[in-house]
Motif scaffolding. Sequence first.
Motif, PDB file in Angstrom:
ATOM      1  N   ARG A 175      20.738  -0.530  37.994  1.00 23.04           N
ATOM      2  CA  ARG A 175      22.003  -1.061  37.499  1.00 23.04           C
ATOM      3  C   ARG A 175      22.888   0.047  36.931  1.00 23.04           C
ATOM      4  O   ARG A 175      24.058   0.135  37.199  1.00 23.04           O
ATOM      5  N   SER A 176      22.271   0.913  36.096  1.00 16.13           N
ATOM      6  CA  SER A 176      23.033   2.004  35.496  1.00 16.13           C
ATOM      7  C   SER A 176      22.050   3.105  35.150  1.00 16.13           C
ATOM      8  O   SER A 176      20.870   3.008  35.453  1.00 16.13           O
ATOM      9  N   ASP A 227      23.721  -4.072  40.802  1.00 14.21           N
ATOM     10  CA  ASP A 227      22.722  -5.126  40.701  1.00 14.21           C
ATOM     11  C   ASP A 227      21.818  -5.065  41.934  1.00 14.21           C
ATOM     12  O   ASP A 227      22.294  -4.891  43.062  1.00 14.21           O
ATOM     13  N   ALA A 283      16.932  -9.772  39.043  1.00 14.42           N
ATOM     14  CA  ALA A 283      18.000 -10.009  40.006  1.00 14.42           C
ATOM     15  C   ALA A 283      17.603 -11.065  41.032  1.00 14.42           C
ATOM     16  O   ALA A 283      18.411 -11.436  41.877  1.00 14.42           O
TER      17      ALA A 283
END
Lengths: 96, 462
Positions: free
Chosen positions: B422-423, B447, B317
């Motif tokens: 992120r997940s 993010d 990122a």
Amino acid sequence: MTDALITGIVIFVLATYLGAELIGRVPPTLHTPLMSGGNAISGITVVGAIIVAAAGLGWISTVLGFLAVVFAMMNVVGGYAVTDRMLQMFRKEDTK
Amino acid sequence: MSPSIVRLLYLVAAVLFIIGLKKLQSPATARKGNAISGVGMLIAIVVTMLELEILSPAALVGGLVVGSAVGWWMARAVKMTSMPQMVALLNGFGGAASLLVGGAEFLKSELTGEQIPMDTGITIQLSLLIGAVTFSGSMIAWAKLQEVMTGKPITFPAQKTFNALVFVAIVALSAYQLYTPDAMLWPFYAVCFLSRALGVLLTIPIGGADMPVVISLLNSYSGLAGAMTGFVIKNDVLIVSGALVGSSGIILSQIMCKAMNRSLANVLFGAFGGSTAASGKSAAGLTVKSITAEDAAIQLAFAQSMIVVPGYGMAVAQAQHTVRELAELVEKKGGTVKYAIHPVAGRMPGHMNVLLAEANIPYDKLFAMEDINSEFENCDVAIVIGANDVVNPAARNDPSSPIFGMPILDVDKAKSCIVLKRSMGAGFAGIENELFYAPKTSMLFGDAKSSLTKLVSEIKQL
């Protein structure tokens, strides 16, 4: 085995141990610059490449020599320059 | 210049390399060390040119200029987040140079019809083999890191047997070449080709998260290739420098392996993190506590102490600068901020340290795992940014987990923990992380960079 080979092996083994002693004391925070800087040192192959490129024994050896010098110099210049770029970023708290 | 003076000047170069490496033992002297090492290189190059009465300067000067220009440009242009790829490329270049020098030396003797002594012959073959493996292996490592090809291990049935056969074929062809002096050139070309194939074959089964080991190992190979070239051209400075770099790479590989509690053989041949389904405990029935940036900001603003745990997600990122902004705000509110760096966080040794240094974070706030683990207990908030396996408590508690026994950062012992992720996907090892389900843990999804930016603006409003 020739004397030159024996001398070479002796130097090789001793330098390996010296390298281990030196590198073992590098702090983890500098491991990336250590790799790229070490990499630049291994670009010393450029010495061999220069000898080959200058030998002038027909076009094959000239082409190989040229390529060898190019690769080795990318290794040397790229390695030292990028290591310097990284190291200049490392600073202590007080030196703002 | 007399040959003995030349040899002594090469010795000076070798000593300068050693001093340069020695100065890398502290961040305060490291930059000077690198410069000293560079002077050694310059001496070696100039001495070599002076020693030769140059016969064909065009190839030489052209090569020097082109190589230097491209190398310089690469070093300027590369982003700090792409440093693992850069190092992979540099490793590969070193390997390629050794391969080419070995090849040229071999062809030279063929062209001039001179007999190669057996020991030189052997070192030429080794130079070809190691140079070619380093070159093609590094290119694959580069492609994986650059995400030009999949980061997942590529495997096929009987892979190890196949690789072993390729290796045996290389050795057999080399021996054939050595023992039949009048042989044609095809075994030479075959050795070059098969060695390059071997480099590819050895690197494709290794997964993205194991890249720190692979890069270190290829670093070592590039040194060894240089040393072999030194044996071929009978030059001490090449042997010394090659050996130094060779052992440096081996030591780094060992440190990386130890940090993952795995053997080098397991990393190289284990195809870890592949298609094998998530093993260990499953997450069924557990719930995750999600948190908003607002609430997380309040938690951070009142923290007396915060420990930041960065991982590969931060690099992806490019969030290192926002991390510093956040840390400065927390410090302004009266909290202390430290950074906990796991040895294999990121894609190469020291990856996180370089990124944080780029963001102007002082290196004395960065702590290695063994130095900071005892501090998590007294820490108000641990904030995990894009790290997963290196903070998975299963490594401590769950003998059925594939990463059991791996030393981890004890984030779960902190008073509270915020995980930026992120997940809910599993980490590279494909393993569930119970840290995410712990009652003390809150998850801030999104993010890393945008989450951090939100945190920063929320804290500013408090």
